[in-house]
Motif scaffolding. Structure first.
Motif, PDB file in Angstrom:
ATOM      1  N   VAL A  69      21.481  -6.253  -1.614  1.00 37.58           N
ATOM      2  CA  VAL A  69      21.787  -5.007  -2.318  1.00 37.58           C
ATOM      3  C   VAL A  69      20.667  -4.670  -3.296  1.00 37.58           C
ATOM      4  N   VAL A  70      20.235  -5.645  -4.060  1.00 36.14           N
ATOM      5  CA  VAL A  70      19.157  -5.414  -5.030  1.00 36.14           C
ATOM      6  C   VAL A  70      17.858  -5.065  -4.316  1.00 36.14           C
ATOM      7  N   LEU A  71      17.605  -5.691  -3.160  1.00 34.60           N
ATOM      8  CA  LEU A  71      16.393  -5.378  -2.407  1.00 34.60           C
ATOM      9  C   LEU A  71      16.398  -3.925  -1.940  1.00 34.60           C
ATOM     10  N   VAL A  72      17.550  -3.447  -1.457  1.00 31.25           N
ATOM     11  CA  VAL A  72      17.647  -2.047  -1.032  1.00 31.25           C
ATOM     12  C   VAL A  72      17.376  -1.120  -2.208  1.00 31.25           C
ATOM     13  N   ILE A  73      17.974  -1.430  -3.372  1.00 31.45           N
ATOM     14  CA  ILE A  73      17.744  -0.605  -4.564  1.00 31.45           C
ATOM     15  C   ILE A  73      16.270  -0.633  -4.958  1.00 31.45           C
ATOM     16  N   PHE A  74      15.671  -1.818  -4.901  1.00 32.40           N
ATOM     17  CA  PHE A  74      14.253  -1.937  -5.255  1.00 32.40           C
ATOM     18  C   PHE A  74      13.381  -1.104  -4.319  1.00 32.40           C
ATOM     19  N   VAL A  75      13.648  -1.174  -3.023  1.00 33.62           N
ATOM     20  CA  VAL A  75      12.841  -0.418  -2.058  1.00 33.62           C
ATOM     21  C   VAL A  75      12.998   1.085  -2.286  1.00 33.62           C
ATOM     22  N   LEU A  76      14.237   1.551  -2.495  1.00 30.53           N
ATOM     23  CA  LEU A  76      14.469   2.983  -2.695  1.00 30.53           C
ATOM     24  C   LEU A  76      13.797   3.480  -3.985  1.00 30.53           C
ATOM     25  N   VAL A  77      14.018   2.760  -5.079  1.00 32.23           N
ATOM     26  CA  VAL A  77      13.436   3.183  -6.353  1.00 32.23           C
ATOM     27  C   VAL A  77      11.915   3.049  -6.310  1.00 32.23           C
ATOM     28  N   GLY A  78      11.423   1.915  -5.763  1.00 35.18           N
ATOM     29  CA  GLY A  78       9.980   1.730  -5.671  1.00 35.18           C
ATOM     30  C   GLY A  78       9.315   2.763  -4.786  1.00 35.18           C
ATOM     31  N   SER A  79       9.956   3.092  -3.672  1.00 41.93           N
ATOM     32  CA  SER A  79       9.388   4.109  -2.768  1.00 41.93           C
ATOM     33  C   SER A  79       9.353   5.476  -3.437  1.00 41.93           C
ATOM     34  N   THR A  80      10.433   5.810  -4.154  1.00 44.94           N
ATOM     35  CA  THR A  80      10.466   7.101  -4.851  1.00 44.94           C
ATOM     36  C   THR A  80       9.384   7.175  -5.919  1.00 44.94           C
ATOM     37  N   LEU A  81       9.231   6.066  -6.654  1.00 41.27           N
ATOM     38  CA  LEU A  81       8.194   6.040  -7.691  1.00 41.27           C
ATOM     39  C   LEU A  81       6.802   6.146  -7.078  1.00 41.27           C
ATOM     40  N   ALA A  82       6.564   5.402  -5.988  1.00 41.75           N
ATOM     41  CA  ALA A  82       5.252   5.463  -5.341  1.00 41.75           C
ATOM     42  C   ALA A  82       4.971   6.863  -4.797  1.00 41.75           C
ATOM     43  N   TYR A  83       6.003   7.490  -4.213  1.00 40.45           N
ATOM     44  CA  TYR A  83       5.832   8.855  -3.692  1.00 40.45           C
ATOM     45  C   TYR A  83       5.467   9.829  -4.808  1.00 40.45           C
ATOM     46  N   ALA A  84       6.181   9.707  -5.951  1.00 44.11           N
ATOM     47  CA  ALA A  84       5.905  10.618  -7.063  1.00 44.11           C
ATOM     48  C   ALA A  84       4.500  10.411  -7.611  1.00 44.11           C
ATOM     49  N   ILE A  85       4.071   9.151  -7.699  1.00 45.24           N
ATOM     50  CA  ILE A  85       2.728   8.869  -8.226  1.00 45.24           C
ATOM     51  C   ILE A  85       1.650   9.438  -7.306  1.00 45.24           C
ATOM     52  N   LEU A  86       1.809   9.242  -6.002  1.00 45.79           N
ATOM     53  CA  LEU A  86       0.791   9.705  -5.058  1.00 45.79           C
ATOM     54  C   LEU A  86       0.848  11.213  -4.826  1.00 45.79           C
ATOM     55  N   LYS A  87       2.066  11.764  -4.776  1.00 47.24           N
ATOM     56  CA  LYS A  87       2.229  13.187  -4.479  1.00 47.24           C
ATOM     57  C   LYS A  87       1.752  14.079  -5.624  1.00 47.24           C
ATOM     58  N   PHE A  88       2.074  13.667  -6.849  1.00 47.94           N
ATOM     59  CA  PHE A  88       1.831  14.542  -7.986  1.00 47.94           C
ATOM     60  C   PHE A  88       0.720  14.025  -8.910  1.00 47.94           C
ATOM     61  N   ARG A  89      -0.152  13.199  -8.387  1.00 49.21           N
ATOM     62  CA  ARG A  89      -1.244  12.704  -9.209  1.00 49.21           C
ATOM     63  C   ARG A  89      -2.274  13.831  -9.450  1.00 49.21           C
ATOM     64  N   ALA A  90      -3.007  13.691 -10.510  1.00 51.06           N
ATOM     65  CA  ALA A  90      -4.047  14.675 -10.822  1.00 51.06           C
ATOM     66  C   ALA A  90      -5.303  14.335 -10.037  1.00 51.06           C
TER      67      ALA A  90
END
Length: 425
Positions: A69-90
């Motif tokens: 359960v924690v691994l699924v949460i980690f993957v979802l949150v980590g993926s969302t964070l990575a997407y936001a960093i790469l998508k909206f970087r300057a």
């Protein structure tokens, strides 16, 4: 609001490349054939992941569910964070002053979905947890009639095990120290008692931790699937030598367990005196030379014992072929003259002893000494007798025995005492 920008001297691509290379290197190392990587397998003697009984298995299942359960949460949150960093970087100076992207804060659908997902995750973890608590609390009703009772008492810093079903005439219940022998394939209900301070009873491959509290009854149950040799230890800080307060659990088949009980109920073994023809011969020297320059934390086990501990335990049940009756007799006399019998019981040899000190009636048949810290070999036993406070700082044999009674042992005394104690099979 300004978008996130990585420092120009460490471009994100270079950093991500280094992370990927490191991850691939670790993955390749873990998959190398023939590598003995216990860290990855997590199958050491104190592993709580590899269960060898139903109680430990139920607890491990709860752990595995929680990890997933924690691994699924980690993957979802980590993926969302990575997407936001790469998508909206300057990407350039102009992007640093660009308008922020659309915000989802306050969106009812998103926030209700997150609440629902959190509740679902808690339910997924709670169901097996409650089921495991109910199962591991006490012996199941269908097996309770067959449960074998044992009482475990924690002292600073060793364990005393009492078998109430096994009565010795004019003595009471059978008692052993630091090695708990149980019947394999049969539930064992262990009453836990703390005799001085709070201790904790833990055999990770068979059951989880339960505290041993003074003036409070506590218990646990466990069962070994098959014969085996299991490590245990105190899991509650209890003083100077807490880290070396250990014990062993040996699970035996029904026939072997009954044979062990018969041997333990019998009084201490008496080694026959030497034949008259050998009276003029010098004493044997099988215990004559010992290492004397021990380091404080030097390991006390051989590699062979670590690889096959149950076989080592079985071999330990038989007397040595090269025993020296004269040396053993001298050791027995020293055991009395040095007042060892005032603390330690040796049934059939000495009257005395106290429940607050380990019973030595069959010490020679155990695989460990000093509460599971050292392998029971002549050399390690000599190390323990000669330097008890170095091996286990603050132990009562040193403070209330050696120091209080001014006990001093010469190398020859140690040799004789080792021969005598090793003969107690």
């Amino acid at each position: 609001m300004r978008s996130f920008s990585l420092p120009t001297e460490t471009p994100w691509r270079s950093r991500l490349t280094r992370w990927l290379r490191s991850g691939l290197a670790l993955g390749a190392l873990a998959l190398l054939p023939g590598c003995d990587l216990k860290f990855w397998r997590m199958d050491g003697p104190m592993s709580a992941v590899h269960a060898d009984g139903p109680v430990a298995r139920a607890q491990a299942e709860v752990f595995h569910v929680t990890v997933w359960v924690v691994l699924v949460i980690f993957v979802l949150v980590g993926s969302t964070l990575a997407y936001a960093i790469l998508k909206f970087r300057a990407r350039n100076a102009a992007d640093e002053h660009a308008a922020p992207p659309p915000q989802s804060h306050g969106n009812p659908l998103i926030e209700l979905s997150l609440i629902g997902a959190s509740v679902l995750a808690l339910v997924v973890i709670a169901v097996p947890t409650l089921k495991g608590i109910w199962y591991t609390h006490d012996v199941p009703a269908e097996e309770k009639a067959d449960a074998y009772p044992i009482t475990a008492q924690g002292y600073q810093w060793w364990f005393r095990f009492e078998y109430p079903n096994e009565q010795i005439p004019n003595v009471g219940s059978l008692v052993t120290s630091n090695e708990l022998v149980i019947p394999a394939g049969r539930p064992v209900r262990i009453d836990l008692r703390g005799m001085d301070v709070i201790h904790s009873f833990w055999v990770p491959r068979l059951a989880g931790k339960v505290d041993m509290i003074p003036n409070r009854a506590n218990f646990l149950w466990l069962k070994a699937d098959e014969p085996g040799y299991f490590w245990g230890q105190c899991a509650e800080y209890c003083g100077d030598s807490h880290a070396v307060m250990r014990f062993r659990v040996i699970a035996l088949g029904p026939r072997e367990f009954n044979e062990w009980l018969e041997q333990q109920i019998a009084p201490a073994r008496v080694v026959p005196a030497a034949a008259p023809a050998n009276a003029g011969e010098p004493a044997k020297a099988q215990f004559a030379s010992y290492k004397t320059d021990w380091k404080r934390n030097e390991p006390g086990y051989s590699e062979e014992f670590d690889l096959k501990p149950l076989e080592s335990w079985r071999a330990q049940q038989f007397p040595a072929h090269d025993e020296d009756p004269a040396l053993i007799a001298k050791g027995r006399q020293l055991f009395q003259s040095k007042t060892c019998f005032s603390c330690h019981s040796v049934r059939g040899h000495f009257v005395g002893g106290s429940a607050a000190y380990p019973d030595l009636t069959h010490l020679g048949s155990r695989t460990t000494i000093a509460a599971g810290l050292l392998q029971n070999t002549p050399e390690q036993l000599a190390r323990w007798l000669a330097h008890p406070n170095v091996v286990k700082p603050g132990n009562r044999m040193w403070t209330e025995g050696y120091q209080k009674n001014n006990i001093q042992l010469t190398p020859d005394d140690v040799t004789a005492l080792v021969a005598y104690l090793q003969s107690l099979k």
